[in-house]
Design a protein around this motif. Structure first.
Motif, mmCIF file in Angstrom:
data_model
loop_
_atom_site.group_PDB
_atom_site.id
_atom_site.type_symbol
_atom_site.label_atom_id
_atom_site.label_comp_id
_atom_site.label_asym_id
_atom_site.label_seq_id
_atom_site.Cartn_x
_atom_site.Cartn_y
_atom_site.Cartn_z
ATOM 1 N N MET A 71 12.228 4.358 -2.316
ATOM 2 C CA MET A 71 12.596 3.219 -3.163
ATOM 3 C C MET A 71 12.867 3.669 -4.601
ATOM 4 O O MET A 71 13.316 2.870 -5.427
ATOM 5 C CB MET A 71 11.495 2.158 -3.142
ATOM 6 N N GLU A 135 1.426 6.125 9.428
ATOM 7 C CA GLU A 135 0.538 5.525 8.426
ATOM 8 C C GLU A 135 0.224 4.077 8.757
ATOM 9 O O GLU A 135 1.129 3.234 8.813
ATOM 10 C CB GLU A 135 1.194 5.633 7.044
ATOM 11 N N THR A 255 5.159 -4.965 -9.914
ATOM 12 C CA THR A 255 4.149 -4.099 -9.303
ATOM 13 C C THR A 255 4.214 -2.694 -9.872
ATOM 14 O O THR A 255 3.178 -2.092 -10.153
ATOM 15 C CB THR A 255 4.349 -4.045 -7.768
HETATM 16 O O1 TUI Z 1 5.214 4.949 0.508
HETATM 17 C C1 TUI Z 1 4.069 4.742 0.801
HETATM 18 N N1 TUI Z 1 3.167 4.247 -0.063
HETATM 19 C C2 TUI Z 1 3.448 3.912 -1.368
HETATM 20 S S1 TUI Z 1 4.907 4.105 -2.154
HETATM 21 C C3 TUI Z 1 4.279 3.434 -3.535
HETATM 22 S S2 TUI Z 1 5.200 3.201 -4.985
HETATM 23 C C4 TUI Z 1 5.543 1.549 -4.916
HETATM 24 N N2 TUI Z 1 5.139 0.847 -5.924
HETATM 25 C C5 TUI Z 1 5.391 -0.465 -5.954
HETATM 26 C C6 TUI Z 1 6.066 -1.085 -4.960
HETATM 27 C C7 TUI Z 1 6.448 -0.377 -3.895
HETATM 28 C C8 TUI Z 1 6.185 0.976 -3.859
HETATM 29 C C9 TUI Z 1 2.998 3.112 -3.340
HETATM 30 N N3 TUI Z 1 2.550 3.393 -2.127
HETATM 31 N N4 TUI Z 1 3.615 5.023 2.043
HETATM 32 C C10 TUI Z 1 4.476 5.469 3.048
HETATM 33 C C11 TUI Z 1 4.981 4.361 3.847
HETATM 34 N N5 TUI Z 1 6.202 4.271 4.247
HETATM 35 N N6 TUI Z 1 4.280 3.290 4.279
HETATM 36 C C12 TUI Z 1 5.132 2.526 4.995
HETATM 37 C C13 TUI Z 1 6.347 3.165 4.957
HETATM 38 C C14 TUI Z 1 7.583 2.798 5.563
HETATM 39 C C15 TUI Z 1 7.959 1.472 5.703
HETATM 40 C C16 TUI Z 1 9.197 1.169 6.253
HETATM 41 C C17 TUI Z 1 8.440 3.798 5.969
HETATM 42 C C18 TUI Z 1 9.662 3.492 6.514
HETATM 43 C C19 TUI Z 1 10.019 2.194 6.645
HETATM 44 O O2 TUI Z 1 11.219 1.985 7.229
HETATM 45 C C20 TUI Z 1 12.075 1.033 6.724
HETATM 46 C C21 TUI Z 1 13.410 1.288 7.320
HETATM 47 O O3 TUI Z 1 14.375 1.186 6.533
HETATM 48 O O4 TUI Z 1 13.487 1.629 8.494
#
Ligand code: TUI
Length: 307
Positions: A71, A135, A255
């Motif tokens: 992101m 995760e 956030t």
């Molecule tokens: O990325 C994380 N944890 C994070 S990133 C972050 S920074 C942030 N700050 C504010 C708002 C948003 C982000 C803080 N913590 N963990 C890895 C993770 N990836 N968890 C879940 C996913 C994930 C979700 C959807 C990975 C792929 C996904 O696919 C979407 C798609 O397009 O297919």
């Protein structure tokens, strides 16, 4: 094969790439302590991340990597820059890195994307991922919906590449459980927030130490930006904004800004204190080395006790 053998490190543990927290110094500290240290790109631009990578190289001769938070508005540029800088290990988060996989593979980079669902794990295996980090929603920060207990074995059954478990792992029993689910190791974040070396503000560490089992909540699920944080004034305000119909962009901006307030200024009341559900298990500040040793020794003891 265990994660430490796959990655050429001492312990089968990856340090989560926590935004604004996983600096070059912290990644190097984790690598020097025997884990796979990661620099988190959340909150950085491309040149800042490049500088952190160079600094990390100067601070450790052990393997380290970069977590590319997809992101991040600079993600496309960063995806090229990590190749230029000779980064050898990458994880990704908060999105689908398929479009980058061919160039990362061509550069010989080992890639372990974080996934929160089986379908993405399968797609990334086809795209050439060397492993995936499954995760669960117990994690801090940006989360999916499925628990680690339910997600990990389903990902393990769906792919033939190594699977690392993440979310809800802070002691040896949980690491043993990760192995029982078929994982080859674990990624941990929350249990490192309360390390001596972690560069978060002291108030952030104390908020994590004080938190009990039910003291985190997930904001932003309604707009597709689910983020687990400690319940505080900010969490209540965020929920109010959600109900008031704020857009996804407004809420994400809110956030990210509030994460910096918590991490750098120690504002744990209106800041966003990202943290996993295991916070209630953390009671003291310890060096990273001790946290890793206790995880692995506790896991061995647990497996022995199980017979
Ligand atoms: O990325 C994380 N944890 C994070 S990133 C972050 S920074 C942030 N700050 C504010 C708002 C948003 C982000 C803080 N913590 N963990 C890895 C993770 N990836 N968890 C879940 C996913 C994930 C979700 C959807 C990975 C792929 C996904 O696919 C979407 C798609 O397009 O297919």
């Amino acid at each position: 094969m265990k994660l430490n053998e796959i990655l050429g490190i001492e312990f089968p543990i990856i340090q989560g790439g926590m935004a604004n927290i996983a600096t070059a110094e912290f990644a190097a500290a984790c690598s020097n302590a025997g884990a796979m240290g990661l620099i988190g790109c959340g909150g950085m631009n491309t040149e800042q991340l490049r500088a952190e990578i160079r600094k990390c190289k100067s601070l450790t001769d052990k393997p380290f990597g970069v977590n590319l938070m997809l992101m991040n508005p600079c993600a496309d540029e960063m995806a090229d820059m990590v190749i230029e800088e000779g980064v050898k290990f990458l994880t990704t988060g908060a999105g689908n890195p398929t479009k980058y996989m061919p160039k990362w593979k061509a550069a010989g980079i080992k890639v372990f994307p974080v996934v929160a669902a089986v379908a993405l794990a399968k797609m990334l295996e086809r795209a050439g991922a060397d492993g995936v980090i499954a995760e669960g929603t117990e994690s801090g920060g940006h989360v999916g919906e499925t628990t680690t207990m339910a997600l990990v074995p389903q990902v393990v059954d769906a792919v033939s590449i190594p699977v690392v478990a993440a979310g809800g792992i802070a002691d040896g029993r949980q690491l043993a459980a990760a192995y029982a689910l078929g994982a080859c190791g674990a990624q941990v974040g929350t249990c490192l927030l309360t390390s001596v070396e972690c560069p978060v503000h002291q108030n952030y560490k104390e908020a994590v130490l004080k938190a009990k089992d039910r003291d985190t909540t997930v904001t932003g699920r309604s707009v597709g930006a689910p983020v687990r944080i400690i319940k505080n004034k900010m969490a209540r305000e965020y929920v109010q904004q959600e109900y008031a119909g704020a857009t996804k962009e407004e809420l994400e901006h809110y956030t990210l800004g509030s994460l910096r307030r918590a991490v750098f200024d120690g504002d744990v009341s209106t800041g966003s204190v990202m943290c996993g559900q295991v916070a209630g298990m953390l009671h003291e500040i310890k060096p990273v080395r001790q946290i890793l040793e206790e995880l692995v020794a506790g896991c061995d003891a647990c497996i022995k006790n199980l017979g």
